[in-house]
Design an enzyme around this catalytic site. Structure first.
Site, short mmCIF file in Angstrom:
data_model
loop_
_atom_site.label_atom_id
_atom_site.label_comp_id
_atom_site.label_asym_id
_atom_site.label_seq_id
_atom_site.Cartn_x
_atom_site.Cartn_y
_atom_site.Cartn_z
NE ARG A 269 41.09 47.18 36.84
CZ ARG A 269 39.82 47.03 37.22
NH1 ARG A 269 38.87 47.61 36.56
NH2 ARG A 269 39.52 46.32 38.29
CB THR A 270 46.34 42.72 35.62
OG1 THR A 270 46.21 43.87 36.45
CG2 THR A 270 47.81 42.48 35.31
CE LYS B 10 44.79 18.26 41.10
NZ LYS B 10 45.25 17.67 39.83
NE ARG C 17 47.10 40.75 40.04
CZ ARG C 17 46.24 41.76 39.87
NH1 ARG C 17 45.00 41.67 40.31
NH2 ARG C 17 46.62 42.85 39.25
CG HIS D 197 50.38 45.75 39.52
ND1 HIS D 197 50.53 45.14 38.28
CD2 HIS D 197 49.05 45.90 39.71
CE1 HIS D 197 49.33 44.93 37.77
NE2 HIS D 197 48.42 45.38 38.61
N1 CP Z 1 44.74 47.56 38.34
C1 CP Z 1 44.62 46.24 38.48
O1 CP Z 1 45.60 45.54 38.79
O2 CP Z 1 43.36 45.76 38.29
P1 CP Z 1 42.93 44.25 38.43
O3 CP Z 1 43.15 43.85 39.88
O4 CP Z 1 41.49 44.19 38.02
O5 CP Z 1 43.82 43.43 37.54
#
Ligand code: CP
Length: 307
Positions: A51-52, A80, A101, A129
């Protein structure tokens, strides 16, 4: 350079403005379709995501921009041994804004301190998040009409669930909130969130292991997955993973207008039979995430003078 690492990097007024913008994008998408023409978003995802990452990318495409993507640490020079600092200094040469991320808490802040373009934290370990919280907030606003006076139940892995920590921080800034913290003993909300946010602000909360006893009092039920990747011990994960499974039967005593949220991915916490219940809002939440990310990209690029 303004970055967003934590939901607290945004004031309440800015969050309200992002919600307004997202609402306008939903109503008038054509007005936004060219605003980022010629601009590039880099998505650097060193941990799995559906999703993110994809919603950031969809957001930039729907703003008329382009996307450069690293999906998985093994496909970039991080494999590396390149540092996060050097990676983002490099990516700043190619992109106008970065969404990242990383499995390590604090990595997004390191990125923001070294990039010469805005950085948005797409999740750093068990820490924060913020854009998931923006998706959660837009969904609650649209489903419940506002934030004040709500009783919000947070259920599952409250220890490692970074979305829970960010959401408590965000909702605690609104009036008359009440939280019900539902988790196994081992997965209780960390004391730094409890003490620094709930106790410090005198926000009423209740802790319980029993979802059924509290479900009738809730306006919002935020289910979470037990975060396997943050456990040191597989045995503990297996013992705790099915602590809470929401079923149509368990929803019988919930309010007719209670809103069920989940940041997803779901493993087993919500039975698929719940998906047809009008109270199930987790796929609306997915869609709302894209609109809030569009609004945030616009805000940061405008502040940076890029658009
Ligand atoms: N909600 C969320 O962060 O989903 P993903 O891990 O799929 O990005």
């Amino acid at each position: 350079m303004r970055s967003v690492i934590d939901i607290l990097d945004l004031s309440t007024a800015e969050i309200d403005e992002l919600i307004e913008t997202a609402g306008d994008i939903i109503k008038n998408p054509a007005n936004y379709a060219e605003l980022c023409r010629g601009k590039k978003l880099a998505t650097l995802f060193f941990e799995p995501s559906t999703r993110t990452r994809l919603s950031f990318e969809a957001a930039m495409y729907e703003l008329g921009g382009n996307v450069l993507s690293v999906a998985g640490g093994n496909t970039s020079s991080a494999a590396k041994g390149e540092s996060v600092a050097d990676t983002v200094k490099t990516v700043s040469c190619y992109a106008d804004i970065i969404a990242m991320r990383h499995p390590k808490e604090g990595a997004a802040l390191v990125a923001a301190n070294n990039a010469s373009v805005p950085v948005i934290n797409g999740g750093d370990g068990g820490h924060c998040h913020p854009t998931q919280t923006l998706a959660d907030l837009l969904t609650i606003r649209r489903e419940k009409g506002g934030f004040s006076g709500l009783t919000v139940g947070l259920c599952g892995d409250l220890k490692f669930g970074r979305t829970v920590h960010s959401l408590i921080n965000a909702l605690s800034r609104y009036e008359n909130m009440r939280f019900v913290l539902i988790s196994p003993e081992e997965l209780k909300l960390p004391s730094y969130v409890k003490n620094d946010v709930l106790k410090r602000k005198n926000i009423p909360y209740e802790q319980t292991t029993d979802l059924l006893s509290v479900i009738p009092s809730l306006d919002v039920l935020y289910m979470t997955r037990v975060q396997r990747e943050r456990f040191f011990n597989e045995e503990d994960y297996l013992r705790l993973k099915d602590s809470y499974i929401l079923t149509p039967e368990k929803l019988k005593t919930a309010k007719e207008d209670m809103c069920v949220l989940h940041p997803l991915p779901r493993v087993n916490e919500i039975s698929v039979a719940v998906d047809d219940d009008p109270r199930a809002c987790y796929f609306k939440q997915v869609k709302n995430g894209k609109y809030m990310r569009m609004a945030l990209i616009l805000m940061l690029l405008k502040e940076a003078g890029t658009i």
